[in-house]
Design an enzyme around this catalytic site. Structure first.
Site, mmCIF file in Angstrom:
data_model
loop_
_atom_site.group_PDB
_atom_site.id
_atom_site.type_symbol
_atom_site.label_atom_id
_atom_site.label_comp_id
_atom_site.label_asym_id
_atom_site.label_seq_id
_atom_site.Cartn_x
_atom_site.Cartn_y
_atom_site.Cartn_z
ATOM 1 N N SER A 1 -6.253 4.133 8.689
ATOM 2 C CA SER A 1 -6.938 3.864 7.422
ATOM 3 C C SER A 1 -6.218 2.752 6.658
ATOM 4 C CB SER A 1 -6.961 5.164 6.591
ATOM 5 O OG SER A 1 -7.165 4.905 5.233
ATOM 6 N N HIS B 1 0.844 -1.191 0.000
ATOM 7 C CA HIS B 1 0.000 0.000 0.000
ATOM 8 C C HIS B 1 0.877 1.237 0.000
ATOM 9 C CE1 HIS B 1 -4.107 1.504 0.423
ATOM 10 N NE2 HIS B 1 -3.532 2.564 0.967
ATOM 11 N N ASP C 1 -13.332 2.157 6.837
ATOM 12 C CA ASP C 1 -12.365 2.963 6.088
ATOM 13 C C ASP C 1 -13.017 3.591 4.871
ATOM 14 O OD1 ASP C 1 -9.743 4.044 5.511
ATOM 15 O OD2 ASP C 1 -9.773 2.697 3.803
ATOM 16 N N ARG D 1 -13.045 12.209 5.107
ATOM 17 C CA ARG D 1 -11.787 12.947 5.336
ATOM 18 C C ARG D 1 -11.386 13.724 4.095
ATOM 19 N NH1 ARG D 1 -7.960 8.495 6.122
ATOM 20 N NH2 ARG D 1 -6.361 10.090 6.192
ATOM 21 N N LYS E 1 -7.438 -1.590 6.580
ATOM 22 C CA LYS E 1 -7.874 -2.336 5.392
ATOM 23 C C LYS E 1 -6.876 -3.411 5.003
ATOM 24 C CE LYS E 1 -6.925 1.456 2.188
ATOM 25 N NZ LYS E 1 -7.386 2.696 2.775
#
Ligand code: URA
Length: 465
Positions: free
Chosen positions: A186, A85, A164, A171, A190
């Site tokens: 966040s 990520h 999320d 956000r 996930k």
């Protein structure tokens, strides 16, 4: 329990209990708390931060907000399932290149990606610029796809990481993205919901990233590594530079095109200046993921293998398999003498106008402010201002020059692709201030060109120093 009291407590800098955090996440996911109250709490967290305990509790409550993926069916004995990520950036198409490469080398991945956030782009939007690409396939089908072709790329959904999904969109429109604790929870919620064995994070730093300096990027990386450790999931972070846009293209469909040219590159072009920054980041992230998966722990060997599967066309074939498996439209085109008839993904929108932006003076390009370029993309309609906004996938920027390039007055630095003249005017204000040219000496120019983009690599040992 009242949401009002939770907001007030956090506003006053006090620590929330696990019970309060669990309550807020559960009730919000069930639509029992309105967005305006959650926005207020997010702003209170933005200003006051979270303790380590609160951060763990928030992340785990978010992870548990929906079912966790069970990856046991795709697990290969003796190998680990690794996910990646990025904390986000401008022109960041690394996932789209890395996944097919590692899948071609036998490392399977089921990755969940997000939409664009603030001025940064999102992998989900880039994929959706391909006509027909279905990013919302059910988990069951996604896992079957990993068994069949070694990879899948899906979006946060109501099935997984629902907290999320809701918080991320909120956000994005309430100026609460740039909170280290909210970013850490966040991302890690996930990733942990995906049930993977190991996680590799690309923590970006620079004007086009949420972390503006190396110190903050390392702190964010350490927070996420600690969460991983608390959840028993080995987590590593590669810190990469996002001070100028990554690669040569910014914009959803344009980035898909750049992914394709990277995966179709020949020996000369893959090592050329065109791909300098992208190549460095892709090689490191992919090599680290292959190593963490247990397939081969020799990073340099992995980098050689990565180049091999690009040159052999295997990595591009994997990319195409991914697009086809998720119903993306592909068509056969005649590319050139080398690649002959190729199948290429078809992008959704078409662009109407092109405008070249020229160098106002001669010298070296010293900086290209990636945040301004990200903001300019939003002006063109390539990103969202509110969570309901739709996206114009076709707009964006093609850079002919990058930082460290020598230019003469009048040279083309970039081309803007757009569909609306008013949008272009707005974007232009960002673009004209984004590029800085100076008359520095050749040695300094060369240094700027060669500056590294992989800045550090952190693992669990680094957080216990
Ligand atoms: N990427 C995410 O998934 N979440 C963030 O908050 C920032 C980047």
């Amino acid at each position: 329990m009242r949401m009002y009291d939770i907001i007030e407590k956090k506003r006053d800098g006090k620590e929330l209990t696990k019970y309060e955090i669990d309550y807020f996440i559960k009730e919000y996911c069930e639509d029992k708390i309105p967005d305006y109250q959650v926005s207020a709490l997010l702003m209170a967290i933005y200003f006051n931060g979270l303790s380590k305990e609160e951060l763990f509790n928030l992340t785990f409550a978010m992870r548990d907000s929906s079912k966790k993926i069970d990856l046991s069916d795709i697990k290969i004995p003796g190998k680990y399932i690794v996910d990646k990520h990025s904390t986000g950036g401008v022109g960041d198409k690394v996932t789209l290149i890395v996944l097919p490469i590692i899948a071609a080398l036998g490392v399977g991945v089921c990755k969940m990606s997000g939409k664009g956030l603030g001025f940064t782009g999102g992998t989900a939007d880039k994929l959706e610029s391909i006509e027909g690409y279905d990013i919302n396939i059910p988990i069951k089908n996604a896992l079957k796809q990993v068994q069949e072709i070694g990879l899948c790329l899906i979006s946060q959904s109501n099935e997984i990481a629902i907290a999320d999904k809701k918080l991320y969109a909120l956000r994005d429109t309430t100026a609460t993205v740039e909170s280290m604790d909210l970013i850490a929870s966040s991302i890690m919620s996930k990733k942990l919901a995906c049930g993977v064995d190991k996680i590799l994070l690309d923590v970006t730093v620079g004007s086009g990233a949420f972390m503006k300096n190396l110190e903050d990027a390392k702190l964010l990386a350490k927070k996420m590594i600690e969460i991983g450790e608390a959840a028993n999931v080995e987590t590593k972070a590669v810190i990469t530079s996002m001070s100028e846009p990554l690669g040569r293209n910014v914009g959803n469909a344009l980035e898909i095109k750049e992914v394709i040219s990277f995966l179709l590159a020949d020996e000369e072009s893959i090592m050329s200046d065109e791909f300098r920054d992208l190549r460095e980041v892709v090689l490191e992230i992919a090599a680290q993921m292959i190593s963490m998966s247990g397939v081969c722990t020799d990073i340099e060997q992995n980098k050689r293998d990565i180049i091999r599967v690009i040159l052999s066309g295997e990595a591009y074939e994997k990319f195409l398999e991914l697009v086809k498996a998720q119903k993306g439209k592909v068509e056969k085109v005649y590319l050139d003498w080398l690649h002959k008839d190729m199948y290429l993904p078809v992008t959704k929108d078409k662009v109407t106008f092109f405008k070249e932006i020229h160098a106002q003076s001669s010298g070296y390009i010293v900086s290209i402010d990636s945040k301004s370029i990200g903001e300019a993309l939003v002006c063109l309609g390539g990103g969202r201002r509110t969570k309901e906004d739709s996206i114009d996938y076709s707009v964006g920027f093609e850079f002919s020059k990058k930082v460290g390039d020598k230019v003469e007055e009048g040279d083309v630095i970039l081309t803007v692709l757009y569909n609306d003249k008013q949008n272009f005017e707005e974007a232009f204000e960002y673009i004209e201030n984004a590029i800085y040219i100076d008359n520095i000496d050749d040695e300094l120019g060369e240094k700027l060109k060669l500056k590294p983009h992989v800045l550090d690599i952190l693992g669990v040992d680094d957080i216990h120093e």
